[in-house]
Design an enzyme around this catalytic site. Sequence first.
Site, PDB file in Angstrom:
ATOM      1  N   LYS A   1       2.221  11.177   7.160  1.00  9.36           N
ATOM      2  CA  LYS A   1       1.397  10.931   8.347  1.00  9.36           C
ATOM      3  C   LYS A   1       1.885  11.685   9.592  1.00  9.36           C
ATOM      4  O   LYS A   1       1.628  12.857   9.728  1.00  9.36           O
ATOM      5  CB  LYS A   1       1.286   9.423   8.590  1.00  9.36           C
ATOM      6  CG  LYS A   1       0.510   8.759   7.451  1.00  9.36           C
ATOM      7  CD  LYS A   1      -0.154   7.460   7.784  1.00  9.36           C
ATOM      8  CE  LYS A   1      -1.174   7.126   6.707  1.00  9.36           C
ATOM      9  NZ  LYS A   1      -0.856   5.945   5.918  1.00  9.36           N
TER      10      LYS A   1
ATOM     11  N   PHE B   1       0.859  -1.194   0.000  1.00  7.21           N
ATOM     12  CA  PHE B   1       0.000   0.000   0.000  1.00  7.21           C
ATOM     13  C   PHE B   1       0.884   1.229   0.000  1.00  7.21           C
ATOM     14  O   PHE B   1       1.628   1.476   0.950  1.00  7.21           O
ATOM     15  CB  PHE B   1      -0.955   0.054   1.204  1.00  7.21           C
ATOM     16  CG  PHE B   1      -1.847   1.268   1.123  1.00  7.21           C
ATOM     17  CD1 PHE B   1      -2.977   1.265   0.319  1.00  7.21           C
ATOM     18  CD2 PHE B   1      -1.521   2.446   1.787  1.00  7.21           C
ATOM     19  CE1 PHE B   1      -3.765   2.408   0.192  1.00  7.21           C
ATOM     20  CE2 PHE B   1      -2.309   3.589   1.660  1.00  7.21           C
ATOM     21  CZ  PHE B   1      -3.434   3.563   0.867  1.00  7.21           C
TER      22      PHE B   1
ATOM     23  N   ASP C   1       9.218   3.037   2.087  1.00  4.48           N
ATOM     24  CA  ASP C   1       8.023   3.834   2.381  1.00  4.48           C
ATOM     25  C   ASP C   1       7.747   3.702   3.878  1.00  4.48           C
ATOM     26  O   ASP C   1       7.186   2.705   4.329  1.00  4.48           O
ATOM     27  CB  ASP C   1       6.830   3.342   1.550  1.00  4.48           C
ATOM     28  CG  ASP C   1       5.553   4.117   1.848  1.00  4.48           C
ATOM     29  OD1 ASP C   1       5.535   4.890   2.835  1.00  4.48           O
ATOM     30  OD2 ASP C   1       4.565   3.948   1.106  1.00  4.48           O
TER      31      ASP C   1
HETATM   32  C1  PLP Z   1      -1.047   6.001   4.374  1.00  5.99           C
HETATM   33  C2  PLP Z   1       0.054   5.496   3.545  1.00  5.99           C
HETATM   34  C3  PLP Z   1       0.363   6.085   2.301  1.00  5.99           C
HETATM   35  C4  PLP Z   1      -0.473   7.175   1.676  1.00  5.99           C
HETATM   36  O1  PLP Z   1      -0.531   8.337   2.437  1.00  5.99           O
HETATM   37  P1  PLP Z   1      -1.691   9.420   2.132  1.00  5.99           P
HETATM   38  O2  PLP Z   1      -1.332  10.586   2.997  1.00  5.99           O
HETATM   39  O3  PLP Z   1      -2.982   8.781   2.522  1.00  5.99           O
HETATM   40  O4  PLP Z   1      -1.635   9.718   0.687  1.00  5.99           O
HETATM   41  C5  PLP Z   1       1.453   5.587   1.603  1.00  5.99           C
HETATM   42  N1  PLP Z   1       2.201   4.589   2.093  1.00  5.99           N
HETATM   43  C6  PLP Z   1       1.931   3.996   3.279  1.00  5.99           C
HETATM   44  C7  PLP Z   1       2.815   2.894   3.777  1.00  5.99           C
HETATM   45  C8  PLP Z   1       0.844   4.413   4.035  1.00  5.99           C
HETATM   46  O5  PLP Z   1       0.555   3.809   5.192  1.00  5.99           O
END
Ligand code: PLP
Length: 399
Positions: free
Chosen positions: A254, A140, A225
């Site tokens: 985040k 994700f 990520d």
């Molecule tokens: C939440 C998340 C994203 C996307 O972040 P948004 O601010 O919702 O666009 C990307 N990678 C990971 C691992 C995430 O948990």
Amino acid sequence: MKTQDFIEIEEQYGAHNYHPLDVVIERAEGVWVYDVEGRKYLDCLSAYSAVNQGHVHPEILKALLEQAKKVTLTSRAFRNDQLPMLYKELSEMTGYEMSLPMNSGAEAVETAVKLARKWAYQVKKVPRHQAEIIVAGNNFHGRTVTIISFSTEPSYRDDFGPFTPGFVVVEYGDASAVEKAITSNTAAVMLEPIQGEAGVIVPPAGYLKAVAEICRKNNVLFIADEIQTGLGRTGKLFAAQHDGVRPDITIVGKALSGGFYPVSAILADKSVLGLFKPGEHGSTFGGNPLAAVARARPRVLHEEKLAERSAELGEYFIEQLSEITSPHVKEVRGKGLLIGVELKPEAGGARRFCEALKSKGILAKETHDNVIRFAPPLVIDKETIDWALPSIRETLNMT
Ligand SMILES: *Cc1c(COP(=O)(O)O)cnc(C)c1O
């Protein structure tokens, strides 16, 4: 207005792209949130780890209010007095030479993809527009068209094509699969150190280290990520550090702003991030002066020892959850305070357990069908975990 009134308005006028628990939150403080009827709940999601330092942290609030009175947006057509300090403090906190702030996580992932491709053409000399990026199954990384192009989750993809080419998907947790997928056109390997949305999937120890070594050997960038796992959530500043790995590009989002305001960034050294030239990438709001909020956040992380707390309390929470005997639980796993309780397929889905927890004053969210995620703000204490455990035990034993 009561809970049901808000829900009806939301259902009538808003897109139905989420399936929220039916609790209407009106205010929050620390680990607690309060609904419109005055009920109090322990937040065990932390807005998908965006409020690691607790809701409405006073120091971050102060930084936001003070900056909001002065100047909020200059665009990067002009300079402002906050951005240089954000760069410098991010570098001091993370050890990367440079950073590039964006807004949402998905935008930072897109930035990393563009940078890796540019590096491939300019440094590695991959033939133009042939670059490949290797990613993992069940990843994700966000919701843009390019990012869902390499998702393996049908609900994220179906009906949203045509897709962006240039991505190769391999199995998560298997370093040799990465090695086999590398070609002379491979620009980067991009992974989540722990797959949060897939259900808190912790890869075998040594996986990230092996992938990082394969990348180095083959002249390929390693991108982590850490949007969900970073900034203390798993008990270290970055989850890749559990494996002793320093990726070429780390993506954060985040919790970077403590949940006040969307701030994301990519972190890298000058040899990579120095490749962007004026005009090649940008964002109107990226790097705006309210980034002062993100400046307060690392101070809080450090001063309140949030990573250490997460390591210690996460270990305790996982241990206590593992001791719960329940006919429904298949596995308890996680690192720090990023915890997944996977239920057996015959348990009837995680949703009904989350509904039951809600009625006991605990907000947790199912991820995929069978996993309950427990990821409270890192300012939680042992007493609060001990308060929650009997309710969790009772819920996991319901029929
Ligand atoms: C939440 C998340 C994203 C996307 O972040 P948004 O601010 O919702 O666009 C990307 N990678 C990971 C691992 C995430 O948990």
